[in-house]
Design an enzyme around this catalytic site. Structure first.
Site, PDB file in Angstrom:
ATOM      1  N   THR A 121       0.827  -1.212   0.000  1.00 40.98           N
ATOM      2  CA  THR A 121       0.000   0.000   0.000  1.00 40.98           C
ATOM      3  C   THR A 121       0.862   1.263   0.000  1.00 40.98           C
ATOM      4  O   THR A 121       1.992   1.244   0.499  1.00 40.98           O
ATOM      5  CB  THR A 121      -0.906  -0.008   1.250  1.00 40.98           C
ATOM      6  OG1 THR A 121      -1.525   1.261   1.398  1.00 40.98           O
ATOM      7  CG2 THR A 121      -0.110  -0.288   2.523  1.00 40.98           C
ATOM      8  N   ASP A 122       0.288   2.345  -0.503  1.00 40.35           N
ATOM      9  CA  ASP A 122       0.989   3.640  -0.447  1.00 40.35           C
ATOM     10  C   ASP A 122       1.055   4.191   0.981  1.00 40.35           C
ATOM     11  O   ASP A 122       1.798   5.133   1.253  1.00 40.35           O
ATOM     12  CB  ASP A 122       0.330   4.665  -1.384  1.00 40.35           C
ATOM     13  CG  ASP A 122      -1.130   4.951  -1.050  1.00 40.35           C
ATOM     14  OD1 ASP A 122      -1.701   4.295  -0.150  1.00 40.35           O
ATOM     15  OD2 ASP A 122      -1.717   5.851  -1.702  1.00 40.35           O
ATOM     16  N   GLU A 123       0.271   3.595   1.890  1.00 37.40           N
ATOM     17  CA  GLU A 123       0.245   4.128   3.262  1.00 37.40           C
ATOM     18  C   GLU A 123       1.565   3.934   3.997  1.00 37.40           C
ATOM     19  O   GLU A 123       1.779   4.524   5.053  1.00 37.40           O
ATOM     20  CB  GLU A 123      -0.872   3.459   4.066  1.00 37.40           C
ATOM     21  CG  GLU A 123      -2.225   3.748   3.497  1.00 37.40           C
ATOM     22  CD  GLU A 123      -3.357   3.297   4.400  1.00 37.40           C
ATOM     23  OE1 GLU A 123      -3.111   3.037   5.589  1.00 37.40           O
ATOM     24  OE2 GLU A 123      -4.476   3.211   3.899  1.00 37.40           O
ATOM     25  N   TYR A 148      -1.843  -0.777  11.027  1.00 37.06           N
ATOM     26  CA  TYR A 148      -1.961  -1.422   9.711  1.00 37.06           C
ATOM     27  C   TYR A 148      -0.794  -1.020   8.813  1.00 37.06           C
ATOM     28  O   TYR A 148      -0.083  -1.893   8.281  1.00 37.06           O
ATOM     29  CB  TYR A 148      -3.297  -1.049   9.041  1.00 37.06           C
ATOM     30  CG  TYR A 148      -3.301  -1.318   7.547  1.00 37.06           C
ATOM     31  CD1 TYR A 148      -3.249  -2.616   7.054  1.00 37.06           C
ATOM     32  CD2 TYR A 148      -3.320  -0.259   6.627  1.00 37.06           C
ATOM     33  CE1 TYR A 148      -3.223  -2.864   5.683  1.00 37.06           C
ATOM     34  CE2 TYR A 148      -3.308  -0.504   5.260  1.00 37.06           C
ATOM     35  CZ  TYR A 148      -3.254  -1.811   4.796  1.00 37.06           C
ATOM     36  OH  TYR A 148      -3.220  -2.057   3.445  1.00 37.06           O
ATOM     37  N   LYS A 152       2.342  -3.276   7.256  1.00 38.32           N
ATOM     38  CA  LYS A 152       2.605  -3.430   5.817  1.00 38.32           C
ATOM     39  C   LYS A 152       4.018  -2.943   5.488  1.00 38.32           C
ATOM     40  O   LYS A 152       4.726  -3.555   4.673  1.00 38.32           O
ATOM     41  CB  LYS A 152       1.574  -2.657   4.985  1.00 38.32           C
ATOM     42  CG  LYS A 152       0.168  -3.226   5.016  1.00 38.32           C
ATOM     43  CD  LYS A 152       0.045  -4.616   4.410  1.00 38.32           C
ATOM     44  CE  LYS A 152       0.247  -4.647   2.914  1.00 38.32           C
ATOM     45  NZ  LYS A 152      -0.064  -5.995   2.346  1.00 38.32           N
TER      46      LYS A 152
END
Ligand code: NAD
Ligand code: TDX
Length: 332
Positions: A121-123, A148, A152
């Site tokens: 993810t870009d997060e 989260y 990741k």
């Protein structure tokens, strides 16, 4: 023709990936999925039984993972605990699945010398200011905000370390917010669509100025296929389709497309530590691999998604009440 092991294939993005792959290639697919609350059997209905198998199992189960990886040519890793709000209520399954699960897969991939693609993810990059002209690139420093995104980020770093230290063949992708059919109703867009269909007012966190960079799930998956076919091992590719929009505008668009007054929503408690803005620079993917998104028009893609939820109430109805009850407990 390859044998592809898809982890988390009963979830939102994984199930769309499997449908696409089986319809557009002659590959065979085995899904390993723990069938958590987010694994939906109906998402895999209608697949050809001679080329598709669902194995109900946990990616932390090393003997099972070892056997399935040994049988496969390529492993595409979607399985994760994926919802930020859940990670704020109970981080522990995020650590287990996202970190220990990825580690377990990497060890089997190393032992059997199989090609690995890690979906992320870009997060992992944290967030941007609203007026920052910068976008995330593959060299943006990692700065995750939530349990989260931290889990990741950790899983990405494990993959990179296994490439460098053990020489496994692996690629990584970090994608922005997906929308489309078969997304769990806990997530922003399907939550609001199904709220309207149930006569519940949509719920906007805080003032709704937070920006997400929306991409249709089929565009995410076509990029994953390009990366598996043409990506260079050890490389990270950012996937996005220039779809920045703030949450207030998205909720108002949903209401308008569903024939409701555009102010018919509630402001609810904001998410603690809520990331302000994500934005993807996709130039590496476009320039190096020649990828282009198909869904350039967000409003059209959103209308098609609204239509899917209208036509597939049997799919989402069983999870709706429990999801709203969970949100009600935290005033969201
Ligand atoms: P999802 O929550 O809809 O699906 C996750 C799937 O993984 C479910 O089927 C679940 O049962 C399965 N799973 C969970 N724990 C497992 C375990 N221990 N063993 C085996 N299976 C397990 O998630 P999604 O939105 O489809 O996301 C898929 C991947 O894409 C995730 O890695 C996520 O981080 C990443 N991603 C998602 C988005 C997005 O917008 N949804 C954006 C970028 C990246
Ligand atoms: O009811 C809501 N109201 C609201 O305003 C919900 C559920 C969310 N929001 C806001 C929070 C976010 O700013 O909408 C935005 C999107 O929320 P989510 O759908 O929860 O997505 P996000 O937290 O941005 O993370 C998503 O994109 C990156 C996926 O869930 C992740 O798995 C992915 O990695």
């Amino acid at each position: 023709m390859s044998k592809i092991l898809v982890t988390g294939g009963a979830g939102f993005i994984g199930s769309n990936f499997v449908h696409h792959l089986l319809a557009n290639s002659d590959h065979t697919v085995t899904v390993i999925d723990a069938m958590t609350y987010a694994g939906i059997r109906a998402s895999l209905d209608g697949l050809p039984s001679d080329r598709f198998e669902l194995v109900e199992g946990d990616i932390c189960d090393a003997p099972l993972v070892d056997k399935l990886v040994a049988d496969a040519d390529i492993v595409v890793h979607f399985a994760a605990e994926s919802h930020n709000d859940n990670s704020l209520n109970d981080p522990s399954p995020f650590i287990q699945t996202n970190l220990v699960g990825t580690f377990t897969l990497l060890e089997a991939v190393r032992k059997h010398g199989k090609r690995f693609h890690h979906v992320s993810t870009d997060e992992v990059y944290g967030d941007l200011e609203l007026d920052d002209p910068a976008k995330f690139t593959a060299t943006t420093p990692y700065n995750p905000s939530s349990p989260y995104s931290a889990s990741k980020a950790g899983s990405d770093l494990l993959v990179r370390a296994w490439v460098r230290s053990f020489g496994i063949t692996a690629t990584l992708s970090n994608c922005s917010n997906n929308y489309g059919p078969r997304q769990h109703v806990e997530k922003f867009i399907p939550r609001q669509i199904t709220n309207v269909l149930c006569g519940i007012r949509p719920k906007l966190y805080g003032a709704g100025q937070n920006v997400r960079d929306w991409i249709h799930v089929d565009d995410h998956n076509s990029a994953v296929m390009e990366i598996i076919e043409k990506g260079r091992s050890g490389e990270t590719y950012l996937i996005g389709a220039d779809g920045e929009m703030n949450n207030k505008d998205v909720i108002e668009m949903i209401l308008r497309l569903m024939g409701q007054p555009t102010d018919a929503y509630d402001h609810v408690n904001d998410r603690p530590g809520h990331d302000l803005r994500y934005a993807i620079d996709n130039s590496k993917l476009v320039d190096e691999l020649g990828w282009q998104p198909k869904y350039q028009d967000f409003e059209q893609g959103l209308q098609a998604t609204i239509d899917w939820y209208k036509e597939n109430e049997d799919w989402w109805r069983p999870m709706k009440d429990a999801t709203e009850a969970k949100y009600a407990k935290v005033g969201q």
